[in-house]
Write an enzyme that holds these catalytic residues in place. Structure first.
Site, mmCIF file in Angstrom:
data_model
loop_
_atom_site.group_PDB
_atom_site.id
_atom_site.type_symbol
_atom_site.label_atom_id
_atom_site.label_comp_id
_atom_site.label_asym_id
_atom_site.label_seq_id
_atom_site.Cartn_x
_atom_site.Cartn_y
_atom_site.Cartn_z
ATOM 1 N N GLY A 263 0.812 -1.208 0.000
ATOM 2 C CA GLY A 263 0.000 0.000 0.000
ATOM 3 C C GLY A 263 0.849 1.263 0.000
ATOM 4 N N GLU B 256 1.611 1.842 -3.505
ATOM 5 C CA GLU B 256 0.367 2.228 -4.198
ATOM 6 C C GLU B 256 0.017 3.687 -3.916
ATOM 7 O OE1 GLU B 256 -1.760 -1.323 -2.726
ATOM 8 O OE2 GLU B 256 -2.322 -1.643 -4.809
#
Ligand code: NAD
Length: 696
Positions: free
Chosen positions: A102, A105
């Protein structure tokens, strides 16, 4: 507050701050969203930098939020990325050390990315049976292309930022040692007025022939994924970045695949194993601040199968180690085996040639106790015989410096008795390595009745240093792993009496996913070890029934691979197990001798009897407090006994099947031959009745 906000002139700097790796937990996500909004509202601010405090940009999802509703509470990671991507002012991700999952991301949602060399860039979700679910599979190919992205997403392996310098992933790579925030603020100023704001989603994936490439990737990945669905799902999600016209459609597809994978038993098993590994290092009454003793030097007593491998662990960790033997010949043989092992590792390309002499240089041999007296820890690995252990521990007690840890690698003997041979039982602990000790991950750490808490804490720290998975066990015959294995093997032998042959049993359990069936495993370990244990059992616990087949095998001298014959035949220099007509005849004859009509046995029965025997004994071990938690038992089996990872370990597997179903199968087997072996552990019966599982 788990993100800090500062304004450097006309640039706002949001610093993710959630130690140890700035996991994107709810508080961090909220603070980051607030930071972006605040910067947008501040007229003096022209651009925004997002970076991470301390050891990482961000390691991704906060594992403390695993399985908690917080992970789905707004702002979710998706929402945070949307806020960043739609910000009215440019957002620059300033990356150092680690940008994973994440975390990466989030960086992909930013308008620009700048980095320091040496940062680990990864999308490791596949290792938990998942795929990157916050746009990673859609945005990364737009920057790195299909090939590199697929490699990263399917392997989960980190790539160093400097290796990716010059790609579209990074707008600028600063020099090593540069002031990241200062340089990022400078970069942000340069781009502050550029409009429209560049968004990764607006780029196209570049590839000359995506269809052909994806087709061959599917075939390769399918072949290597084994029982895991995630790697192929990763390919499909990345494929969507080219096959779907609309970015949002690709995101939606990724999300659906992610949610689907979350529910698969394989991902649940991997996530369980991930958490179990972390839990295993914790002992409730030994807090993390317990002082540990320094281990700067080590000694091993016995240069046999285990002693040599144990010594290699220390040398590999850079800790000098001295091996003690009684005879020069045994010592020379042990040292020669160690050299040969290292040479093999070099030949396989797994160790740099110059490291060989360096490692060997850390290992010394001696015949004199005086030469090991100053070691910080000594591990005894002599014959499995209480008399021999007694002589060694009395000597160790006499010579070792005060404060040295005295460890035993015994597999079955009573550690408290061993500790009683010394005047310092608080310093005595079991360190049960598995063969080959330089390879196998598992280390059972056996806590004696009087083992000091600092000694236990030191052993746990040591297990990490030598890259083992340390699992704490209480004292009992066989500790966690071998005590359970005995029940598994008893069933395997009973199955032979009733109608199965070794290859059928091995095939069935290997199809279930075990690395090796019980008979191939026994041939590898040496059938004489079990023979010796059964002889002792016959005296100590005559009520426990065993099949006689394994004894008959040993009476023929078929000790396994080392004698070229065991449950299977082995050709000289080969490890391939070939079914043995002699053994098969012996098994069939034995059934006749004990008056049993052989019957067809299904693979399902084989798997259930072997695995549920582990589960039932595991439940007893848990109830007696020999294991601290069910997940510790799973770790023992995953790291030491080749239990299939995608099934999460025996206790987790039982939970997956459902304890009432496990119990019902056991009740059925209890009506068969040697039904007494199937008396359910009270804990198992109770949890089944309450509708619970071992892991809650
Ligand atoms: N082999 C395995 O798979 C395995 C796995 C885990 C634990 N263990 C345990 O490890 C221990 C050693 O097993 P192994 O398989 O290495 O045995 P082994 O027979 O291969 O080696 C034992 C070594 O100890 C030496 N020795 C005997 N008495 C000694 C003494 N008084 N002082 C110094 N050296 C002495 C012997 O010369 C021999 O080299 C046992 O307690 C065993 O139960 C074995």
């Amino acid at each position: 507050m788990s993100a800090d906000y500062q304004v450097h002139g006309d640039v706002a700097v949001i610093t993710l701050n959630n130690p140890p790796v700035n996991g994107l937990g709810l508080a961090t996500r909220s603070a980051a969203v607030d930071g972006v909004h605040r910067a947008e509202a501040d007229h003096a601010v022209r651009a925004i930098v997002i970076t991470g405090a301390g050891k990482a940009f961000s390691g991704g999802a906060d594992i403390r939020e695993f399985n908690s509703p917080k992970a789905l509470t707004e702002p979710t990671l998706h929402s945070l990325i949307r806020v960043v991507e739609n910000a009215s002012k440019p957002v620059v991700a300033a990356i150092h050390s680690v940008a994973m999952g994440g975390g990466l991301e989030l960086a992909l949602g930013c308008h620009y990315r700048v980095a320091l060399p040496g940062a680990q860039i990864a999308l490791p979700e596949v290792k938990l049976g998942l795929l990157p679910g916050a746009g990673g599979t859609q945005r990364l190919p737009r920057l790195l292309g299909l090939d590199t992205t697929l490699d990263m997403v399917v392997s989960g392996a980190p790539v160093l930022s400097d290796k990716l310098a010059g790609t579209a992933l990074f707008d600028e790579m600063f020099a090593a040692g540069a002031d990241l925030v200062g340089a990022a603020v400078g970069f942000a100023r340069k781009v502050a007025d550029v409009r429209p704001l560049p968004k990764v989603r607006d780029r196209k994936v570049e590839h000359p022939d995506p269809a052909a490439f994806l087709q061959s990737s599917r075939a390769t990945v399918k072949a290597m994924a084994g029982p895991f669905p995630a790697p192929l799902a990763c390919v499909e999600a990345v494929a969507a970045s080219v096959t779907m016209e609309d970015f949002e459609e690709g995101l939606k597809f990724e999300r659906e695949r992610f949610l689907h994978l979350m529910q698969t038993p394989e991902s649940k098993a991997l996530r369980h194993a991930f958490m179990a590994e972390r839990a295993a290092g914790k002992v409730p009454d030994v807090p993390s601040e317990t002082p540990v003793r320094s281990i700067a030097s080590a000694a091993v007593v016995g240069a046999g199968t285990m002693g040599g491998g144990i010594a290699m662990n220390f040398a590999n960790a850079g800790i000098p180690v001295t091996i003690l033997e009684t005879q020069q010949e045994a010592l020379d043989k042990g040292l020669a085996t160690i050299r040969k092992n290292y040479e093999n590792t070099v030949r396989k390309g797994k160790l740099a040639p110059e490291k060989l002499e360096q490692r060997l240089g850390l290992i010394r041999g001696t015949l004199s106790y005086a030469e090991i007296a100053a070691a910080d820890i000594v591990i005894e690995a002599v014959f499995e015989d209480m008399g021999v252990k007694e002589a060694v521990f009395r000597e160790l007690d006499r010579v070792m410096k005060p404060g040295a840890i005295l460890a035993s690698n015994t597999s079955t003997l009573d550690l408290d008795r061993i500790a009683g041979f010394t005047g310092r039982p608080q310093d005595v602990i079991g360190l049960h390595f598995f063969s080959p000790a330089n390879v196998m991950k598992l280390l059972e750490i056996v806590r004696g009745r009087r083992t000091g808490k600092d000694v236990l804490a030191t052993a746990l720290a040591l297990s990490k240093k030598i890259r083992k998975t340390g699992v704490v066990a209480g004292v009992c015959d066989g500790f966690i792993g071998n005590r359970m294995l005995e029940q598994y093997l008893r069933q395997a032998y009973f199955l032979l009496d009733e109608g199965a042959l070794p290859q059928q049993v091995d095939h069935a359990i290997e199809r279930f996913g075990f690395a090796m069936g019980p008979f191939r495993m026994s041939d590898l370990a040496g059938n004489d070890i079990g023979w010796y244990i059964r002889k002792r059992r016959a005296i100590e616990s005559p009520a426990i029934a065993y099949s006689k087949t394994a004894d008959l095998l040993c009476e023929q001298g078929r000790f396994g691979q080392k004698t070229g014959a065991g449950w299977y035949d082995y050709q000289a220099g080969e490890r391939k197990a070939r079914p043995s007509p002699v053994v098969d005849d012996m098994i069939v004859q034995h059934s006749a001798d004990i008056g049993l009509a052989r019957r067809e046995i299904s693979d399902q029965e084989i798997v259930e009897r072997l695995v549920f025997a582990l589960v039932n004994e595991g439940a007893k071990i848990l109830e007696e407090g020999i294991a601290l938690r069910a997940s510790d038992i799973d770790m023992v089996y995953l790291t030491g006994y080749g239990f299939p990872l995608h099934r999460g370990g025996p206790m987790f597997y039982a939970d997956t099947v459902g304890l009432p179903k496990v119990l019902a199968a056991m009740e059925q087997y209890a009506r068969g031959r040697h039904g007494e072996a199937w008396k359910p552990a009270p804990l198992l019966a109770r949890l089944a009745a309450e509708g619970k599982g071992f892991n809650g």
